[in-house]
Design an enzyme around this catalytic site. Structure first.
Site, short mmCIF file in Angstrom:
data_model
loop_
_atom_site.label_atom_id
_atom_site.label_comp_id
_atom_site.label_asym_id
_atom_site.label_seq_id
_atom_site.Cartn_x
_atom_site.Cartn_y
_atom_site.Cartn_z
CB THR A 4 15.82 5.93 1.98
OG1 THR A 4 14.44 5.78 1.68
CG2 THR A 4 15.96 7.01 3.04
CG ASN B 203 8.05 1.62 5.53
OD1 ASN B 203 9.19 1.75 5.96
ND2 ASN B 203 7.67 2.11 4.35
CG ASP C 197 -3.63 9.87 3.45
OD1 ASP C 197 -2.87 9.77 4.43
OD2 ASP C 197 -4.05 10.97 3.04
CE1 TYR D 21 11.65 11.28 10.97
CE2 TYR D 21 13.59 10.68 12.23
CZ TYR D 21 12.68 10.41 11.22
OH TYR D 21 12.80 9.25 10.47
CB THR E 85 -0.93 0.04 1.23
OG1 THR E 85 -0.17 0.41 2.40
CG2 THR E 85 -1.59 -1.31 1.47
CE LYS F 180 10.07 8.08 12.27
NZ LYS F 180 9.24 7.11 11.53
#
Length: 257
Positions: free
Chosen positions: A176, A76, A49, A141, A36, A145
């Site tokens: 990435t 993810n 979403d 961030y 997805t 996390k």
């Protein structure tokens, strides 16, 4: 469940980066994967979403129709962001929290009743090394996390009686396209993070391979690369040295401004 048994897996953010690598690794192993992503793309089975309750309900419906159950949920999908305290706006905080934290919570809440009913399953939430160690310039961030790590541990405790495991994945910098999503006003931070990502020798495929190994080993916290393991070890083994490294990194942001 032994290594030869195909598993039913849902992966979010599967169109690129770690999500794409994870999808490929699961399929190579012989697992069935529902890939997805927020946007339609080659290889994507369902547009999802992660900030949409309706999209999550649709994903649950498709899993029920296709498989009648789920073995591994991989949350993810996420975005990059941050900025020093005075440069990270409340809008930036809300944006990153809605995606990186609440997106995970929505996924877990959606599938928990199914996993409880079948009395099995594995929740895999992709956090970051930033959930374990907290460099300067990345307050928002780091915070979301770290919250993902805490939420995942809570899930593991709460759902253990139902045969459900939960793992948080905490990689360091690897190559990435996550920076494509980066938002914020702190240009010095963007420069440093770009250097770290582009300078890494670790690929998304490397991380994906380590994640699958961590799932097989039923690790509660999967720290999939050597740089992440060293940084995490330093924090609890030598806090003074860890603080020195973190403050040096913070000073570099000021020097670049």
């Amino acid at each position: 469940m032994n290594a030869a048994t195909p598993r039913r897996v849902l992966v979010t953010g599967a169109a690129s980066g770690l999500g794409e690598a994870l999808t490929s690794a699961f399929r190579i192993r012989g697992d069935e994967v529902l890939a997805t992503d927020r946007v339609a793309a080659d290889g994507i089975d369902l547009v999802l979403d992660i900030t949409s309750d309706d999209d999550w309900a649709a994903a649950l419906g498709l899993v029920e129709e296709r498989w009648g159950g789920l073995d591994i949920l991989v949350n993810n999908a996420g975005v990059a962001g941050g900025g020093r305290i005075e440069l990270c706006s409340m809008d930036d905080w809300r944006w990153i929290t809605e995606i990186n934290l609440f997106g995970v919570v929505r996924g877990v809440q959606t599938f928990t009743p199914m996993l409880k009913a079948q009395k099995s399953g594995h929740i895999v939430n992709v956090a970051s090394l930033a959930g374990l160690v907290h460099p300067g310039g990345m307050g928002s961030y780091n915070a979301v996390k770290a919250a993902v790590v805490a939420f995942t541990e809570t899930c593991g405790h709460e759902l253990a009686a139902y045969g459900i495991r939960a793992s948080a994945v905490c990689p360091s910098y690897f190559r990435t396209n996550l920076l494509d999503s980066m938002q914020g006003q702190d240009e010095a931070l963007a420069t440093v993070i770009t250097e770290l990502v582009e300078g890494s020798a670790v690929t998304a495929d490397d991380i994906a391979s380590a994640v699958l190994a961590g799932i097989e080993a039923v690790e509660d916290v999967i720290v999939p690369d050597e740089a992440a393991r060293q940084a995490y070890f330093l924090k609890w083994a030598d806090r003074a040295a860890y603080d020195k490294v973190m403050r040096h990194q913070a000073a570099r942001l000021d020097a670049l401004s």
